[in-house]
Write an enzyme that holds these catalytic residues in place. Sequence first.
Site, PDB file in Angstrom:
ATOM      1  N   CYS A  45      46.846  45.131   0.263  1.00 22.04           N
ATOM      2  CA  CYS A  45      47.415  44.594   1.777  1.00 22.04           C
ATOM      3  C   CYS A  45      47.154  43.064   1.589  1.00 22.04           C
ATOM      4  O   CYS A  45      45.931  42.721   1.682  1.00 22.04           O
ATOM      5  CB  CYS A  45      46.851  45.069   2.910  1.00 22.04           C
ATOM      6  SG  CYS A  45      47.222  44.069   4.413  1.00 22.04           S
ATOM      7  N   CYS A  95      45.395  41.625   4.667  1.00 20.54           N
ATOM      8  CA  CYS A  95      44.153  41.969   4.678  1.00 20.54           C
ATOM      9  C   CYS A  95      43.101  41.011   3.916  1.00 20.54           C
ATOM     10  O   CYS A  95      41.933  40.858   4.477  1.00 20.54           O
ATOM     11  CB  CYS A  95      43.918  43.367   4.274  1.00 20.54           C
ATOM     12  SG  CYS A  95      44.979  44.520   5.233  1.00 20.54           S
TER      13      CYS A  95
END
Length: 200
Positions: free
Chosen positions: A99, A102
């Site tokens: 991600c 993230c």
Amino acid sequence: MSRNNNGGVIAIIITIIVTGGLIYLGVTNKGTSASSSSAASTDSMAGHHDGAAGPTSNLDALVGQPAPDFSLGLVDGNTFKLSEHRGKVVVIDFWATWCGPCKIEIPWFVEFQTKYGAQGLQVVGVSVDDTVDKLNPFIREFKMNYPVLQGLGHDDLTNAYGPMWGIPVTAVISRDGKICSKHTGLGSKDKFEDEIKGLL
């Protein structure tokens, strides 16, 4: 022109006016519907997996409610239980190694844990679909200084803190165990820090 002819002309004019009005209303309603559909589509994509930034969802039904307790294994083999950290400000970050957003947020949480850990902050990372062999190199690379839990196969936990339309999803929990805010998508470092400091 006779009266009958005048009546026919008037009828034709009225028909044209009415038809034109109906066409206009149909086009207007279609445009409004399309705009509404577009807005709904934009809202639903706020926390998409490709990393689209989403707003802080402080209207989430979980906000103001006790944080669901859970017990989950850490990548080092130990177990983390949320209720054992009552009395601390807890930040739970649901994330994954693939991600993009993230990877932007995790260094913030590392910094916050270093900066505010002694004052009662506990950051917790929950990897939603990574295996341990993927997690360990990532943890070392990002120098993650807080517990990392393996959430793979634990849909009960993500459901408890959901709905999750995408990641990252971050819940900020007060010392008395209540969810104070929930963020979907890439958040703001300053906003995270302001919320944490306000609870410490």
